[in-house]
Design an enzyme around this catalytic site. Sequence first.
Site, PDB file in Angstrom:
ATOM      1  N   CYS A  65      46.519  33.896  34.737  1.00  0.00           N
ATOM      2  CA  CYS A  65      46.468  35.575  34.331  1.00  0.00           C
ATOM      3  C   CYS A  65      46.213  35.077  32.382  1.00  0.00           C
ATOM      4  CB  CYS A  65      48.140  35.190  34.204  1.00  0.00           C
ATOM      5  SG  CYS A  65      49.164  35.049  35.550  1.00  0.00           S
ATOM      6  N   GLU A  95      47.741  36.169  30.178  1.00  0.00           N
ATOM      7  CA  GLU A  95      48.632  35.354  29.428  1.00  0.00           C
ATOM      8  C   GLU A  95      48.262  33.840  28.796  1.00  0.00           C
ATOM      9  OE1 GLU A  95      51.071  38.649  30.786  1.00  0.00           O
ATOM     10  OE2 GLU A  95      49.495  37.607  31.591  1.00  0.00           O
ATOM     11  N   CYS A 112      53.932  38.138  34.092  1.00  0.00           N
ATOM     12  CA  CYS A 112      54.348  37.832  35.189  1.00  0.00           C
ATOM     13  C   CYS A 112      56.078  36.863  35.251  1.00  0.00           C
ATOM     14  CB  CYS A 112      53.272  37.886  36.816  1.00  0.00           C
ATOM     15  SG  CYS A 112      53.095  36.126  35.779  1.00  0.00           S
ATOM     16  N   CYS A 116      53.897  33.824  33.635  1.00  0.00           N
ATOM     17  CA  CYS A 116      53.248  33.518  32.538  1.00  0.00           C
ATOM     18  C   CYS A 116      55.029  33.407  31.527  1.00  0.00           C
ATOM     19  CB  CYS A 116      52.810  35.126  32.372  1.00  0.00           C
ATOM     20  SG  CYS A 116      51.408  34.585  32.666  1.00  0.00           S
TER      21      CYS A 116
END
Length: 152
Positions: free
Chosen positions: A66, A68, A108, A111
């Site tokens: 991801c 992030e 998500c 994250c």
Amino acid sequence: MTKAAKLTKAAKLTKADLELIEIASDLIRRHYSNDRQNIGAALRTREGKVFTGVNLDTHLRRMAVCAEAVVLGRAITEAGDTGIETIVAVRHPDLAAVDRSIAVVSPCGSCRELIFDYDMKARVIVPGEDGPTVALITDLLPNKYVRATKIR
């Protein structure tokens, strides 16, 4: 309405928050690649430094990383673990999408855990009923198990 929803709805974006959204949006406009990168993230440390990153997607979805996580890794590598003041992720629409707007997306679950573990007081820009808004990571991940004793 849940406590998290009430807190999120009440939070207003600052000028710095809007700038962070634009930084993430500009990043994904420049680095969008169909089936590779469609999420851009921007993070402001507690010292005021801004870092960016894009997601790393693969044909084997379980290996994707991801945006992030990428931006947090960059911030720690380049500035040290100075904490997360604010973080945001935005999604570039697919090429075939009717709505071509870049939009703020919620982190998500993985994250959320990652952000919480690195700064329990992090602010997260998330989608809201009337556009992007701000939530504390603790509101996005209530009752999280905490093993670390270090609290920022």
